[in-house]
Design an enzyme around this catalytic site. Structure first.
Site, PDB file in Angstrom:
ATOM      1  N   HIS A  20      -3.069  -5.924   9.770  1.00 38.39           N
ATOM      2  CA  HIS A  20      -2.153  -4.883   9.271  1.00 38.39           C
ATOM      3  C   HIS A  20      -1.100  -4.538  10.332  1.00 38.39           C
ATOM      4  O   HIS A  20      -0.988  -3.392  10.781  1.00 38.39           O
ATOM      5  CB  HIS A  20      -2.943  -3.626   8.861  1.00 38.39           C
ATOM      6  CG  HIS A  20      -2.176  -2.719   7.947  1.00 38.39           C
ATOM      7  ND1 HIS A  20      -2.766  -2.000   6.944  1.00 38.39           N
ATOM      8  CD2 HIS A  20      -0.852  -2.398   7.876  1.00 38.39           C
ATOM      9  CE1 HIS A  20      -1.849  -1.288   6.303  1.00 38.39           C
ATOM     10  NE2 HIS A  20      -0.674  -1.513   6.851  1.00 38.39           N
TER      11      HIS A  20
ATOM     12  N   ARG B 149      -0.099  -3.935   0.199  1.00 34.48           N
ATOM     13  CA  ARG B 149      -1.400  -3.265   0.280  1.00 34.48           C
ATOM     14  C   ARG B 149      -2.477  -4.215  -0.230  1.00 34.48           C
ATOM     15  O   ARG B 149      -2.278  -4.927  -1.217  1.00 34.48           O
ATOM     16  CB  ARG B 149      -1.410  -2.010  -0.605  1.00 34.48           C
ATOM     17  CG  ARG B 149      -0.852  -0.775   0.067  1.00 34.48           C
ATOM     18  CD  ARG B 149      -1.747  -0.271   1.206  1.00 34.48           C
ATOM     19  NE  ARG B 149      -1.194   0.903   1.862  1.00 34.48           N
ATOM     20  CZ  ARG B 149      -0.348   0.893   2.892  1.00 34.48           C
ATOM     21  NH1 ARG B 149       0.061  -0.254   3.413  1.00 34.48           N
ATOM     22  NH2 ARG B 149       0.086   2.014   3.422  1.00 34.48           N
TER      23      ARG B 149
END
Ligand code: NDP
Length: 311
Positions: A274, A226
């Site tokens: 991502h 993250r």
């Protein structure tokens, strides 16, 4: 009648997910947000960043399943009812996809591909002697489902791999460290650092100046966990200083990465949108449905998140 599943995501494909869920449980009544029908019908929710307040408006909701491994968006939403269990997705296919992706990123750094990409742009032919992988130590922060799979794959192809987590874990062929006391020796031996931590109160900005400068000089960083676990300003400073020679970054504090972010223009940073791994509907739907079955049978649920711990 309660028993319906609410699908709420602006990222995932409701058609593919509905088909996969129905293949696993043909009688399942699926409602796709924002067409909820009668909110009292909904028993379970499968969500990725549901609109704030949507889950709170479901009086018979009994289980929330996060459409992915990282539950930080659900836990950060104060409108999500605190008494309802939250499950995450996480299966062998998701883990394999992440392990393959991390392995590709590590191999790219180990074999210095960025250098050869730069050389090609300059039409320059220059050969550097490769070195054996037993000489290139990889460290993985976060050795749960995904980090553990990456550690095993990298170890299997010849890298000396160490992993670091919150609590002690044993992974065959991998040196493991844990907690605050284990961090410094783990970092000192890791010339490629892979970050696969969940974002929690404890891990926010954990990869800051101290961690970056705890690595050997010129170390390389891969972040597929993250964005918020890395202090991006500290990383930019460490890259400018050549303490970190290269970084592969798949996750960012703000996504999409803003157009004026410094990473875009940094030659030594590979920016990825991502993409490291996903929950594949036809595989992951089986666990979603299994949890519905268990919920109705009063059995122990799979992959329940510890809200206090944050993952
Ligand atoms: P797990 O919950 O299985 O594992 C988490 C790991 O992090 C564990 O080893 C845990 O330690 C460790 N950890 C958590 N908190 C701390 C802490 N405070 N200090 C040290 N270690 C800590 O998660 P997954 O492996 O399934 O997923 C990891 C993350 O990857 C997800 O949370 C998600 O954010 C991200 N992700 C990114 C994707 C992408 O496409 N880029 C795709 C999917 C997930 P312990 O072993 O003690 O429990």
């Amino acid at each position: 009648m309660a028993g319906a599943l609410l699908f709420s995501s602006r990222l995932d494909d409701p058609v593919a997910w509905s088909a996969a869920l129905r293949a696993a449980m043909p009688e399942l009544d699926i409602r796709v947000s924002p067409d909820l029908g009668n909110p009292a019908d909904i028993e379970t929710a499968l969500v990725w960043r549901a609109p704030p307040g949507e889950l709170a408006a479901l009086p018979n909701l009994r289980l929330i399943t996060n459409l992915g491994a990282g539950v930080d968006p659900i836990l950060a939403d104060p409108t999500v009812p605190p008494h309802i269990p939250v499950a995450r997705l996480g299966d062998a296919v998701m883990a394999q996809m992440m392990a393959q992706f991390v392995t590709m990123c590590v191999l790219r750094h180990y074999r210095d591909l960025a250098r050869y990409e730069r050389q090609q742009r300059a039409r320059r032919w220059h050969y550097e002697l490769p070195r054996p992988s037993y000489d290139c130590r990889v460290g993985i922060m976060g050795i749960g489902l995904l980090g553990g799979a990456a550690a095993r794959m990298l170890s299997a192809i010849g890298f000396p791999v160490a992993g670091w987590g919150r609590s002690p874990r044993t992974i065959e062929g991998v040196e493991t460290y844990h907690g605050a006391a284990g961090l410094a020796p783990f970092l000192a031996r890791s010339e490629i650092l892979v970050c696969l931590l969940p974002l929690t109160r404890e891990t926010r900005h954990i990869v800051g100046r101290d961690v970056l400068y705890g690595l050997p000089r010129g170390a390389k960083l891969v972040n597929c966990g993250r964005g918020g676990t890395v202090d991006e300003a500290a990383l930019i400073a460490a890259l400018d200083d050549a303490q970190i020679s290269e970084a592969t970054v798949d996750v960012f504090e703000t996504e999409p990465l803003p157009a004026d972010h410094k990473f875009w223009g940094m030659e030594q940073v590979l920016v990825l949108p991502h993409i490291a791994s996903i929950a594949v509907p036809e595989i992951a739907a089986r666990d979603v449905v299994e949890n519905i079955r268990r919920l109705r049978a009063g059995e122990k649920l799979l992959n329940i998140v510890d809200r206090e711990r944050g993952y």
